[in-house]
Design a protein around this motif. Structure first.
Motif, PDB file in Angstrom:
ATOM      1  N   ASP A 150       0.815  -1.220   0.000  1.00  0.00           N
ATOM      2  CA  ASP A 150       0.000   0.000   0.000  1.00  0.00           C
ATOM      3  C   ASP A 150       0.847   1.267   0.000  1.00  0.00           C
ATOM      4  N   SER A 151       2.092   1.165  -0.478  1.00  0.00           N
ATOM      5  CA  SER A 151       3.012   2.304  -0.358  1.00  0.00           C
ATOM      6  C   SER A 151       3.334   2.982  -1.676  1.00  0.00           C
ATOM      7  N   SER A 152       2.633   2.624  -2.750  1.00  0.00           N
ATOM      8  CA  SER A 152       2.903   3.307  -4.018  1.00  0.00           C
ATOM      9  C   SER A 152       2.055   4.570  -4.122  1.00  0.00           C
ATOM     10  N   ASP A 153       2.629   5.594  -4.696  1.00  0.00           N
ATOM     11  CA  ASP A 153       1.844   6.785  -5.008  1.00  0.00           C
ATOM     12  C   ASP A 153       0.951   6.531  -6.208  1.00  0.00           C
ATOM     13  N   LYS A 168      -4.121   1.827  -8.542  1.00  0.00           N
ATOM     14  CA  LYS A 168      -4.366   2.157  -7.147  1.00  0.00           C
ATOM     15  C   LYS A 168      -3.365   3.218  -6.712  1.00  0.00           C
ATOM     16  N   SER A 169      -3.701   3.880  -5.617  1.00  0.00           N
ATOM     17  CA  SER A 169      -2.812   4.858  -4.998  1.00  0.00           C
ATOM     18  C   SER A 169      -2.862   4.608  -3.500  1.00  0.00           C
ATOM     19  N   GLY A 170      -1.716   4.294  -2.923  1.00  0.00           N
ATOM     20  CA  GLY A 170      -1.713   3.934  -1.521  1.00  0.00           C
ATOM     21  C   GLY A 170      -2.489   2.646  -1.311  1.00  0.00           C
ATOM     22  N   SER A 171      -3.408   2.668  -0.354  1.00  0.00           N
ATOM     23  CA  SER A 171      -4.190   1.471  -0.053  1.00  0.00           C
ATOM     24  C   SER A 171      -5.505   1.404  -0.814  1.00  0.00           C
ATOM     25  N   LYS A 172      -5.804   2.415  -1.617  1.00  0.00           N
ATOM     26  CA  LYS A 172      -7.109   2.483  -2.272  1.00  0.00           C
ATOM     27  C   LYS A 172      -6.984   2.316  -3.786  1.00  0.00           C
ATOM     28  N   GLU A 173      -7.945   1.588  -4.340  1.00  0.00           N
ATOM     29  CA  GLU A 173      -8.020   1.526  -5.794  1.00  0.00           C
ATOM     30  C   GLU A 173      -8.349   2.911  -6.323  1.00  0.00           C
ATOM     31  N   ALA A 174      -7.696   3.274  -7.401  1.00  0.00           N
ATOM     32  CA  ALA A 174      -7.856   4.623  -7.937  1.00  0.00           C
ATOM     33  C   ALA A 174      -8.284   4.563  -9.388  1.00  0.00           C
TER      34      ALA A 174
END
Length: 462
Positions: A150-153, A168-174
């Motif tokens: 969950d650590s990717s921008d 996704k961005s962080g822990s959330k699907e984007a």
């Protein structure tokens, strides 16, 4: 991050000509350890540049008991072995449902941060340097999740069933940005992809290889050149295309675009990019490592990596550090092993189970012992403590008697074996996940696939 301005490998610090503002990890799924040297006459671009200007570690390995994608990607993402990060296989036994579930499959929580028991390098980087950008691009959600959790921008991967991208961005699907979707459509829409995979000019001695070899798998576009993608159904066309070198071309093009668009390496803060090429693995599984398809894929990969290296060098002003590695290799087709006078064979899993069950029935009068198989691990049902040791040892002996089995162990006794293969298995032992028994097949033998049956190959054993 104590070595942010140096390359640190096996404790050795390699002085760089200037500080690196972009660290790029290129993961080539399915690249065998011997192929860089074996196919050296093929290299003209990317691999040649890396060999000429970089450091080549021919004996670098990450030991584990199951050489599959998930355990390899998690190892590369965290820097530790499966016994420490918890991902021992592409599938994990899930006791609440008494099932073996696919890592990063239909259960979105059964993935990445939900399974990893050790922080990823991306997570450690963000903790040390919050302003650093972490970007991951690959062919699957599994790759992105296990590399960065969950650590990717910003993470992007190919959609699973049709032409498109997910992210996704962080822990959330984007939602995938419109600019990324537009660019993807210009390079990978159904009318932009290459629908004919032709054999490029191949130098000797590889040009003398037979185009067809027994055991090759037809994924829908044939087993000899030229391979034509004729599927009218979009999802089927997408699936076939992902098993051609053109898919890796798109990953490289999209990676170059991300570096430019997101201005990676554009300031004094170190950014981290991970890019994963997956077509070589699929091609290896379909045709094996001694095929002309493999040669064709490597030639194309050499070119696209060369173009990618030039693009990031231009974007960062040579202020980049690039590392290339693999998550696993590819075993020879068993039929090819036989042709090479080796004892290749396809092992039917059910026959192994029946052999084990027959032994248990004769000894104990019941078959009610085996709970689940998650090769190379076997899970036994709850056994009364007084008889557990005896039952386990009888099962181990039964497995050892099978002609396809090289070695079998009770999980709690593997460390006592000095065999290097046992040492690799130890690196994948996690209490509660690796069951009670483990086995390794003999060299050049593989479990028969429920999908491919008597065709194709696998990643091999330790």
């Amino acid at each position: 991050m104590s070595c942010s301005q140096r390359a640190c490998i096996d404790g050795e610090e390699l002085e760089l000509s200037q500080p690196s503002r972009l660290v790029t990890l290129v993961v080539i799924s399915g690249l065998r350890g011997d192929e860089i040297e074996r196919f050296k006459p093929l290299w003209r671009y990317g691999f040649k540049t890396l060999l000429d200007q970089g450091h080549y570690y021919s004996k670098a390995i990450h030991r584990r008991g199951r050489t599959d994608s998930a355990s390899g990607q998690a190892t590369l993402g965290t820097g530790v072995s499966p016994k420490n990060h918890g991902i021992i296989n592409d599938r994990l036994f899930y006791p609440p449902q008494n099932k073996v579930l696919e890592v990063c499959g239909i259960w979105k929580s059964f993935c990445g941060a939900g399974l990893l028991t050790h922080p990823t390098f991306a997570e450690r980087l963000k903790k040390h340097s919050p302003d650093s950008k972490v970007v991951v691009l690959g062919g699957s959600r599994q790759f992105s999740e296990l590399i960065a959790a969950d650590s990717s921008d910003f993470s992007l991967w190919f959609s699973s069933s049709d032409f498109g991208l997910d992210g996704k961005s962080g822990s959330k699907e984007a939602e995938v940005p419109a600019w990324a979707e537009r660019y993807f459509e210009t390079i990978a829409s159904p009318d932009r992809i290459s629908r004919i995979w032709e054999l490029p000019t191949v130098p000797r001695p590889f040009s003398s290889w037979n185009d067809f070899r027994p055991g090759e798998w037809d994924a829908g576009h044939g087993v000899i050149f030229p391979h034509r993608l004729t599927a009218g159904d979009r999802p089927l066309l997408w699936e076939q295309w992902n098993r051609t070198p053109d898919a890796d071309r798109v990953i490289a093009d999209l990676g170059s675009h991300l570096v430019s668009k997101l201005k990676l390496g554009g300031d004094e803060v170190v950014d981290y990019l991970v890019i994963g090429f997956s077509a070589l693995s699929a091609i290896g599984q379909d045709y094996g490592p001694y095929s002309l398809e493999r040669i064709s894929a490597l030639i194309e990969l050499d070119r696209v990596i060369g173009d990618f290296l030039l693009s990031i060098e231009k974007a960062t002003g040579k202020s980049t550090l690039v590392g290339i590695t693999a998550d696993h290799g590819i075993a020879p087709l068993p039929e090819e092993a036989v042709r090479q006078k080796k004892k290749g064979a396809r092992v039917v899993p059910q026959e192994l189970v029946e052999h084990l069950n027959e032994t248990m029935l004769q000894r104990f009068g019941t078959l009610d012992y085996l709970q689940a198989i998650n090769f190379p691990f076997l899970h036994l049902k709850e056994i009364p403590p007084a008889s557990k040791e005896e039952v386990t040892q009888v099962a181990v002996n039964a497995l050892r008697e099978h002609p396809a089995v090289y070695k079998a162990w009770a999980i709690n006794s593997i460390e006592a074996d000095s065999d290097p293969i046992a040492g690799a298995m130890v690196e994948s032992i996690v209490p509660g996940k690796s069951g009670e028994l483990a086995l390794v097949l003999r060299p050049f033998q593989m479990m028969r696939s429920s999908v491919r049956e008597s065709s194709g190959t696998s990643h091999g054993s330790p």
